[in-house]
Scaffold this motif. Structure first.
Motif, PDB file in Angstrom:
ATOM      1  N   GLY A   1      -2.594  35.672 -23.715  1.00 34.05           N
ATOM      2  CA  GLY A   1      -1.316  35.754 -24.418  1.00 34.05           C
ATOM      3  C   GLY A   1      -0.567  34.435 -24.428  1.00 34.05           C
ATOM      4  N   GLN A   2      -1.153  33.375 -23.858  1.00 37.34           N
ATOM      5  CA  GLN A   2      -0.522  32.062 -23.817  1.00 37.34           C
ATOM      6  C   GLN A   2      -0.411  31.480 -25.220  1.00 37.34           C
ATOM      7  OE1 GLN A   2       0.589  30.281 -21.041  1.00 37.34           O
ATOM      8  NE2 GLN A   2       1.381  28.794 -22.503  1.00 37.34           N
ATOM      9  N   GLU A   3       0.751  30.896 -25.537  1.00 37.87           N
ATOM     10  CA  GLU A   3       0.969  30.306 -26.855  1.00 37.87           C
ATOM     11  C   GLU A   3       0.577  28.832 -26.853  1.00 37.87           C
ATOM     12  OE1 GLU A   3       4.613  32.892 -28.746  1.00 37.87           O
ATOM     13  OE2 GLU A   3       5.131  31.233 -27.397  1.00 37.87           O
ATOM     14  N   TYR A   4      -0.044  28.413 -27.941  1.00 39.35           N
ATOM     15  CA  TYR A   4      -0.424  27.025 -28.142  1.00 39.35           C
ATOM     16  C   TYR A   4      -0.090  26.635 -29.581  1.00 39.35           C
ATOM     17  CZ  TYR A   4      -3.228  27.547 -23.878  1.00 39.35           C
ATOM     18  OH  TYR A   4      -3.637  27.777 -22.593  1.00 39.35           O
ATOM     19  N   ALA A   5      -0.274  25.367 -29.891  1.00 35.67           N
ATOM     20  CA  ALA A   5      -0.172  24.884 -31.271  1.00 35.67           C
ATOM     21  C   ALA A   5      -1.516  24.275 -31.644  1.00 35.67           C
ATOM     22  CB  ALA A   5       0.937  23.851 -31.406  1.00 35.67           C
ATOM     23  N   ALA A   6      -2.080  24.706 -32.757  1.00 34.15           N
ATOM     24  CA  ALA A   6      -3.357  24.164 -33.226  1.00 34.15           C
ATOM     25  C   ALA A   6      -3.087  23.200 -34.369  1.00 34.15           C
ATOM     26  CB  ALA A   6      -4.283  25.284 -33.687  1.00 34.15           C
TER      27      ALA A   6
ATOM     28  N   MET B   1     -10.112  32.361 -30.499  1.00 36.99           N
ATOM     29  CA  MET B   1      -9.464  32.338 -31.809  1.00 36.99           C
ATOM     30  C   MET B   1      -7.952  32.387 -31.626  1.00 36.99           C
ATOM     31  SD  MET B   1     -12.014  34.474 -34.274  1.00 36.99           S
ATOM     32  CE  MET B   1     -11.313  36.035 -33.859  1.00 36.99           C
ATOM     33  N   PHE B   2      -7.203  32.025 -32.702  1.00 33.26           N
ATOM     34  CA  PHE B   2      -5.763  31.842 -32.595  1.00 33.26           C
ATOM     35  C   PHE B   2      -4.983  32.646 -33.634  1.00 33.26           C
ATOM     36  CE2 PHE B   2      -7.779  28.065 -31.082  1.00 33.26           C
ATOM     37  CZ  PHE B   2      -6.974  27.551 -30.105  1.00 33.26           C
ATOM     38  N   SER B   3      -3.717  33.016 -33.260  1.00 28.80           N
ATOM     39  CA  SER B   3      -2.771  33.567 -34.220  1.00 28.80           C
ATOM     40  C   SER B   3      -1.707  32.507 -34.479  1.00 28.80           C
ATOM     41  CB  SER B   3      -2.168  34.815 -33.627  1.00 28.80           C
ATOM     42  OG  SER B   3      -0.850  34.972 -33.926  1.00 28.80           O
ATOM     43  N   LEU B   4      -1.430  32.124 -35.758  1.00 31.32           N
ATOM     44  CA  LEU B   4      -0.717  30.884 -36.033  1.00 31.32           C
ATOM     45  C   LEU B   4       0.546  30.999 -36.858  1.00 31.32           C
ATOM     46  CD1 LEU B   4      -3.727  28.662 -36.942  1.00 31.32           C
ATOM     47  CD2 LEU B   4      -2.646  28.922 -34.787  1.00 31.32           C
TER      48      LEU B   4
ATOM     49  N   ILE C   1      -9.913  20.063 -34.683  1.00 35.24           N
ATOM     50  CA  ILE C   1      -8.773  20.911 -34.348  1.00 35.24           C
ATOM     51  C   ILE C   1      -8.336  20.622 -32.921  1.00 35.24           C
ATOM     52  CG2 ILE C   1      -7.934  23.298 -34.195  1.00 35.24           C
ATOM     53  CD1 ILE C   1     -10.567  23.908 -35.991  1.00 35.24           C
ATOM     54  N   LEU C   2      -7.085  20.198 -32.768  1.00 38.00           N
ATOM     55  CA  LEU C   2      -6.518  19.943 -31.455  1.00 38.00           C
ATOM     56  C   LEU C   2      -5.684  21.153 -31.041  1.00 38.00           C
ATOM     57  CD1 LEU C   2      -5.190  16.282 -31.914  1.00 38.00           C
ATOM     58  CD2 LEU C   2      -7.542  17.093 -31.652  1.00 38.00           C
ATOM     59  N   VAL C   3      -6.044  21.755 -29.930  1.00 42.82           N
ATOM     60  CA  VAL C   3      -5.255  22.860 -29.379  1.00 42.82           C
ATOM     61  C   VAL C   3      -4.301  22.253 -28.358  1.00 42.82           C
ATOM     62  CG1 VAL C   3      -5.311  25.079 -28.191  1.00 42.82           C
ATOM     63  CG2 VAL C   3      -7.164  24.443 -29.765  1.00 42.82           C
ATOM     64  N   LEU C   4      -3.016  22.291 -28.679  1.00 40.15           N
ATOM     65  CA  LEU C   4      -1.992  21.585 -27.925  1.00 40.15           C
ATOM     66  C   LEU C   4      -1.005  22.532 -27.268  1.00 40.15           C
ATOM     67  CD1 LEU C   4      -1.301  19.070 -30.800  1.00 40.15           C
ATOM     68  CD2 LEU C   4      -2.349  18.434 -28.630  1.00 40.15           C
TER      69      LEU C   4
ATOM     70  N   ARG D   1       2.212  15.310 -43.166  1.00 35.61           N
ATOM     71  CA  ARG D   1       1.560  14.407 -44.116  1.00 35.61           C
ATOM     72  C   ARG D   1       0.051  14.369 -43.917  1.00 35.61           C
ATOM     73  NH1 ARG D   1       4.785   8.965 -43.168  1.00 35.61           N
ATOM     74  NH2 ARG D   1       4.522   9.717 -41.042  1.00 35.61           N
ATOM     75  N   CYS D   2      -0.400  14.489 -42.680  1.00 35.87           N
ATOM     76  CA  CYS D   2      -1.823  14.311 -42.389  1.00 35.87           C
ATOM     77  C   CYS D   2      -2.442  15.511 -41.691  1.00 35.87           C
ATOM     78  CB  CYS D   2      -2.019  13.077 -41.514  1.00 35.87           C
ATOM     79  SG  CYS D   2      -1.406  11.559 -42.267  1.00 35.87           S
ATOM     80  N   ALA D   3      -1.671  16.550 -41.432  1.00 31.70           N
ATOM     81  CA  ALA D   3      -2.211  17.662 -40.648  1.00 31.70           C
ATOM     82  C   ALA D   3      -1.496  18.958 -40.988  1.00 31.70           C
ATOM     83  CB  ALA D   3      -2.070  17.371 -39.155  1.00 31.70           C
ATOM     84  N   VAL D   4      -2.160  20.048 -40.651  1.00 39.01           N
ATOM     85  CA  VAL D   4      -1.553  21.377 -40.695  1.00 39.01           C
ATOM     86  C   VAL D   4      -1.494  21.876 -39.261  1.00 39.01           C
ATOM     87  CG1 VAL D   4      -1.836  23.763 -41.464  1.00 39.01           C
ATOM     88  CG2 VAL D   4      -2.371  21.880 -43.016  1.00 39.01           C
ATOM     89  N   VAL D   5      -0.327  22.355 -38.840  1.00 37.97           N
ATOM     90  CA  VAL D   5      -0.152  22.849 -37.477  1.00 37.97           C
ATOM     91  C   VAL D   5       0.204  24.320 -37.524  1.00 37.97           C
ATOM     92  CG1 VAL D   5       1.080  22.552 -35.292  1.00 37.97           C
ATOM     93  CG2 VAL D   5       0.675  20.577 -36.762  1.00 37.97           C
TER      94      VAL D   5
END
Length: 339
Positions: free
Chosen positions: A23-28, A1-4, A74-77, A10-14
């Protein structure tokens, strides 16, 4: 699970995410499978396939994982903490970066493009908002993001589409002429112009004026605008902002331009990493599916109601995709992130 950290396009929520275990940070990036009543899953799978193919390139955002729910993919980037290079194009920037730094950024963008173009992929939405930095102080490395409009060129058919962002559109798109890798090169000219002058070369009072400026290639190369810009930089831009796509240099050719040969540059690919052949003279290794990069969400911290967990229901499955047959390799869904 993620903390965001909340961000909406326009087409997505990040949302910015943190892995609970490391503790590694990502962008979902949350993408609706249906938008405006249309099934958009094929487009999302194409974006995933591009990211999978580009895993060897450190200039393109790394896809860490993919999850699918009933309504979203959901793309975890990779997370890029430096934000958009658009922030470096604003006129009132206190700490304006020098031309030497701009040369490094443009070289890195071109390194990413070389790998895309070698694989017959065009981005088609290259703009300062879609090029992120791994850090801002010190100035970090480039990460190209948002492949939602990208296309894979096929030898047997021409690609003609009206797509992109108004002030960055190439003339051939407005004319509904065939799209090629040269279309992305037009955008490199626009981005270079903006970084060097803090002005957008074609934007007008309205869309019609902007379209006219693009179709007529009305660019201000005046001494006043280019007073602090070197002649090689001006020449670089002029070679790219030409109406005929066939006259624009390729990404690989641009890397040999006099302007980009200034200073000392270190290729950030260690011997263990695989880079595109165009990045290193005499090196013929093609892109493989191995690499490490970062994706970013620019926005403000969300309130508690903006935060959410990636669902733990049994229908959510981690997946990998390919261009040809969208092969899926299910894994156990691990709720290792906090949103």
């Amino acid at each position: 699970m993620f903390s965001l950290l909340f961000c909406r396009g326009r087409c997505a929520v990040v949302r910015k995410c943190t892995a609970k275990s490391t503790g590694q940070e990502y962008a979902a990036k949350f993408l609706k499978k249906r938008r405006r009543g249309q099934d958009c899953k094929a487009e999302i799978l194409h974006e995933i396939a591009v990211l999978e193919l580009m895993k060897s390139n450190p200039r393109i955002v790394n896809l860490h994982e993919v999850y699918e729910t009933a309504n979203e993919i959901i793309l975890v980037l990779e997370y890029a903490a430096g934000g958009e290079i658009f922030d470096l194009c604003v006129p009132d920037l206190d700490d304006r970066i020098g031309e030497r730094d701009i040369v490094r950024l443009i070289r890195q963008i071109l390194e990413g493009l070389c790998c895309l173009h070698e694989n017959n992929i065009v981005h088609l939405d290259l703009k300062p908002q879609n090029i992120l930095l791994s850090s801002v102080n010190p100035l970090g490395d480039v990460k190209i993001v948002d492949f939602g409009m990208s296309r894979k060129l096929e030898n047997c058919s021409e690609l003609r589409q009206i797509m992109g962002t108004t002030e960055y559109l190439a003339p051939e798109i407005l004319n509904y002429d065939p799209i090629t890798t040269a279309t992305d090169m037009w955008n490199i000219g626009v981005i270079s112009y903006m970084l060097l002058t803090q002005e957008s070369p074609f934007v007008g009072a309205d869309n019609q004026e902007t379209y006219l400026n693009i179709s007529q290639v009305n660019v201000d190369y005046s001494e006043e605008t280019f007073s602090s810009v070197s002649q090689p930089a001006k020449d670089f831009i002029q070679k790219l902002l030409t109406k005929n796509p066939e006259e624009r240099p390729t990404a690989e050719a641009c890397l040999s331009h006099l302007w980009l040969q200034q200073g000392e540059f270190i290729l950030l690919c260690s011997p263990e990493e695989t880079c595109c052949s165009s990045l290193m003279p005499g090196h013929t290794t093609k892109c493989t599916e191995e690499r490490n990069v970062k994706s970013n969400c620019n926005g403000t911290s969300s309130n508690k109601e903006d935060k959410e967990n990636i669902p733990e229901d049994s229908s959510t499955v981690s997946k990998r995709f390919r261009f040809d047959d969208s092969l899926q390799y299910p894994q156990d869904f691990m709720t290792d992130f906090v949103c």
